[in-house]
Design a protein around this motif. Sequence first.
Motif, PDB file in Angstrom:
ATOM      1  N   GLU A   1      43.024  46.479  39.836  1.00  0.00           N
ATOM      2  CA  GLU A   1      44.249  46.351  40.632  1.00  0.00           C
ATOM      3  C   GLU A   1      45.045  47.653  40.611  1.00  0.00           C
ATOM      4  O   GLU A   1      45.577  48.078  41.646  1.00  0.00           O
ATOM      5  N   ALA A   2      45.100  48.304  39.450  1.00  0.00           N
ATOM      6  CA  ALA A   2      45.819  49.580  39.346  1.00  0.00           C
ATOM      7  C   ALA A   2      45.144  50.652  40.194  1.00  0.00           C
ATOM      8  O   ALA A   2      45.813  51.445  40.878  1.00  0.00           O
TER       9      ALA A   2
ATOM     10  N   ASP B   1      38.498  46.278  34.037  1.00  0.00           N
ATOM     11  CA  ASP B   1      38.811  44.859  34.073  1.00  0.00           C
ATOM     12  C   ASP B   1      39.666  44.615  35.308  1.00  0.00           C
ATOM     13  O   ASP B   1      39.913  45.535  36.109  1.00  0.00           O
ATOM     14  N   ARG B   2      40.139  43.386  35.485  1.00  0.00           N
ATOM     15  CA  ARG B   2      40.874  43.060  36.703  1.00  0.00           C
ATOM     16  C   ARG B   2      42.157  43.871  36.815  1.00  0.00           C
ATOM     17  O   ARG B   2      42.487  44.377  37.893  1.00  0.00           O
ATOM     18  N   ARG B   3      42.863  44.022  35.721  1.00  0.00           N
ATOM     19  CA  ARG B   3      44.114  44.781  35.770  1.00  0.00           C
ATOM     20  C   ARG B   3      43.856  46.240  36.139  1.00  0.00           C
ATOM     21  O   ARG B   3      44.596  46.838  36.928  1.00  0.00           O
ATOM     22  N   ASP B   4      42.785  46.811  35.583  1.00  0.00           N
ATOM     23  CA  ASP B   4      42.448  48.198  35.886  1.00  0.00           C
ATOM     24  C   ASP B   4      42.036  48.347  37.350  1.00  0.00           C
ATOM     25  O   ASP B   4      42.421  49.318  38.028  1.00  0.00           O
TER      26      ASP B   4
END
Length: 286
Positions: free
Chosen positions: A273-274, A268-271
Amino acid sequence: EGRFPDAAQLVPPDLWRHLNAKENLAELVPAENLPPREIVTAQRLATRPFAGAVYLKAGGDLATGWGYAVRYCNDATSYAAAIDWFAARSEDIPSVIIEADRRTSACWCVSISVSEAGARYMGAAEQMFDAPGKQAGSVVDPETPLPAAGIRLAVEAGNKAAEMGFRGIAGLDIGATPEGRMIAFDPNFRFNSSTQQALLHEPAARRSGLSCSLSFNRPVPLPFAEVARLTAGPIAEEWFVPTRLFDGALCRAAEGKSICTGIVLGADRRDAEARGRQLAALLNLR
């Protein structure tokens, strides 16, 4: 200049400039899909008082990108500074577009291909901004897809460009207002910074099982052999897809800085970004 005759170009240079000029967007997009705007000379701009938040954009036949010739003005001070900036460049920028600030819930760069058969939708990447009008990257997120109305708007604009003689890859910046109206902001009848991401996202996501992709474009102060070695793991693990790896040692103007460009995939977006931060750390970037 003069090396190749205009008739040898796939797209005549005058048409290329005309389609990429922001002030001509109204020829491709219906009025209801444009933000309220006015086109004035640089001299007229200097006498126009501030009357609310606006974007000032270079007019004429300039093709500009990455917000270079865009100034966001939300008060009299920023407006006066923008007028001074355009006035200092009035020989190159004969006219200025005054565009009302239309708030959007999201904005995408929509990629299309244009051939004799017309325009075809190729994908869209949501634009990310670190300041109004200043793009900081792009993301393809299944949670925020481009609405079908945005696809239709881009294809219709591409079909009009096809009738004018354009052939090739293009894109349009299209946003969605909170009420759901599609608004076109900029024409980009050339390769865009997100073209590769739009083309490669679907097969990369299918291969890796990771549905979200984030653009990655950073100068790297490392020898190119190190860049290749450090990115080999993420590439093999299928969460990094390189699209441009540039060896700074081979170009004096690069001052020894290589460039690493591609897309980082995540669940997902958070993953994503990480993983982008993980890649930056691998390359010793802050």
